[in-house]
Every structure is written in structure tokens, then in C-alpha cells.
Design a protein around this motif. Structure first.
Motif: not given
Length: 267
Positions: A11-12, A16, A20, A31, A33, A36, A39, A41-42, A46
Motif C-alpha cells: 500500500s505504500s 507500492k 504499480e 497487494g 495491507s 486495505p 487505501i 489510491n491503489s 489490495l
């Protein structure tokens, strides 16, 4: 058919960036987290996963398999930092660091191996750290947890290679992420014997992260490793001097190398 990739801690930061990059290259990326739902903006899905909870890991892996029917690449990226004098660092915090940085990745590996064995193929990439190649002052527990993961991966590699599964470790140096804000810091105790040296080293460590390399460099490196026919067991990604420090440790007498590190951290 695109390869299916599972990234813990996606997630970051580095996770991330890797997700991406691989998503843009056409990979099917999942992904993870712990939360999730927070979050928004993924670009890739997630899944809830806490590497400190074996049942959480099992459920996440089963979810990926139920959707995509396979897992080709697992990237053990989730991890936490920890700083402090060993004498003043709570033992529970040391155990928590190992639960996340060492036992967590092992539980993920154990959860995905049956599927990879059935496929007769798979690649597991453990994100470790250049810090895992040396005991760094006030980062000893972090160094130990990452170094332990490097060593155990060497053993697992030999155990699973006959099933068509490859294990590799990627040790990054300092990258510009939020790891400094998320790591556990043993309190800076006024009047402690470590107050001044720990305080100075803590400031220096945070500066190194803030001025670190772009996480996209790690993403590119991971992409290249995935596309290698026979990936190496160990990779180091980062600034030249950070990677060179590993070579220095191999060739310098122990106490001289210790002096080099102490001089670097102004101890």
C-alpha cells in the motif's frame, strides 16, 4: 497469460512502487495491507493481510488462488524498522520486529509453497536490507531480523529448488519512503548514557532515508529479476557506497571495519 504476483505491504513505499510498475507491465498484481479499506489510491487490488497472523496469511493466499488459480511470484516486502540502544529497547518490541520481518515472511512462504509445488514453478523474492549484512549501531535488531531472513532463505532455496521454485533475496539500501516515520524508536532518555550518541545517530538515519534513492529503482530491479531465467540468490540495490560497505566488511579486519562504522556514525 500474465504472471500473478502477490506483494505483502503493497500500500505504500517500495511495495507500492513495485506493484504499480509490474501492473503497468501487464502483470496481475495483488497487494496486501493490514487495513486495505483505508487505501483509496491503489491501481491494483489490495487484500487484507497481517504478516503476524498465520490465519490472515492463509486467507489472503487462498483468496488470490481462488481468483487467479495460481501464484507465480511472491514478494515478501512487508517490514518494520526499529531503532534504539539494545540495553534500552523493550524486549517485546524486539520480538514484534522479528514477528514482522522474519517469522512473517516465513509464514507467507509456507502458505504459498503448496500451490507453487502443484504448479511446478514459482519465484519468492524476500526484500531484506543492506543493513542485514552488518550490525549497525542503534539498529542492531533490525539488522539481525533482516540478516536472519537472508540466511534462512539460503536454506529454503535448497529445499524447494527441486520443485521448480526459486528463492531470492533483494537487499535495498536507503530509499525515500516513510519507513522512518513508521519504525519503532526506543525513547531518547534524557540523562541516559546513550542520550547524545543515540540522538545524533537517529537524526543521521532519518536524513539518509529522506535523501534516499527513488523506490522506482527497486521496482525496475524486481522486474528484471522476475524476467531472469535463473535469478541469483542475493541482490543488493542502492547507492554505491552502501553496497561497497558489504565488500569492505569481507576484506577488512573486524575491528578496523568496526572503526569505519563508528567514524561514519560519529561515535
Amino acid at each position: 497469460m500474465s504472471k500473478v504476483v502477490l506483494i505483502t505491504g503493497g500500500s505504500s513505499g517500495i511495495g507500492k512502487a513495485i506493484g504499480e510498475f509490474l501492473f503497468d507491465k501487464g502483470f496481475t498484481v495483488y497487494g496486501t495491507s493490514r487495513n486495505p479499506e483505508k487505501i483509496t489510491n491503489s491501481v491494483f487490488p489490495l487484500i487484507a493481510l497481517d504478516v503476524r497472523n498465520a490465519e490472515s496469511i492463509k486467507q489472503a493466499v487462498e483468496k488470490v488462488i481462488s481468483i487467479s488459480k495460481r501464484i507465480d511470484v511472491v514478494i515478501n516486502n512487508a517490514g518494520v524498522g526499529i531503532t534504539g540502544p539494545i540495553e534500552e529497547t523493550p524486549t517485546d518490541e524486539m520480538r514484534n520486529n522479528f514477528e514482522t520481518n522474519f517469522f512473517g515472511p516465513i509464514e507467507v512462504i509456507k502458505a504459498v509453497l503448496p500451490q507453487m509445488r502443484e504448479q511446478k514453478s514459482g519465484l519468492i523474492i524476500n526484500i531484506t536490507s543492506i543493513a542485514g549484512y552488518m550490525g549497525l549501531p542503534y539498529r542492531g535488531i533490525y539488522s539481525a531480523s533482516k540478516g536472519a531472513l537472508e540466511i534462512v532463505s539460503e536454506a529454503i532455496s535448497m529445499e524447494v529448488k527441486g520443485f521448480g521454485i526459486n528463492i531470492t533475496n533483494v537487499a535495498p539500501g536507503d530509499f525515500a519512503t516513510k519507513i522512518a516515520s513508521g519504525r519503532y524508536h526506543a525513547p531518547l532518555i534524557i540523562g541516559s548514557a546513550y542520550e547524545i550518541p543515540y540522538g545524533n545517530t537517529l537524526s543521521q538515519m532519518d536524513e539518509h532515508v529522506e535523501s534516499g534513492s527513488n523506490p522506482d529503482e527497486m521496482a525496475m530491479a524486481i522486474y528484471q529479476i522476475i524476467n531472469e531465467k535463473n535469478p541469483k540468490l542475493h541482490y543488493k540495490i542502492g547507492a554505491f557506497m552502501q553496497k561497497f560497505s558489504i565488500i569492505l566488511k569481507r576484506i577488512l579486519p573486524d575491528r578496523i571495519y568496526e572503526s569505519v562504522l563508528m567514524n561514519h556514525y560519529k561515535l
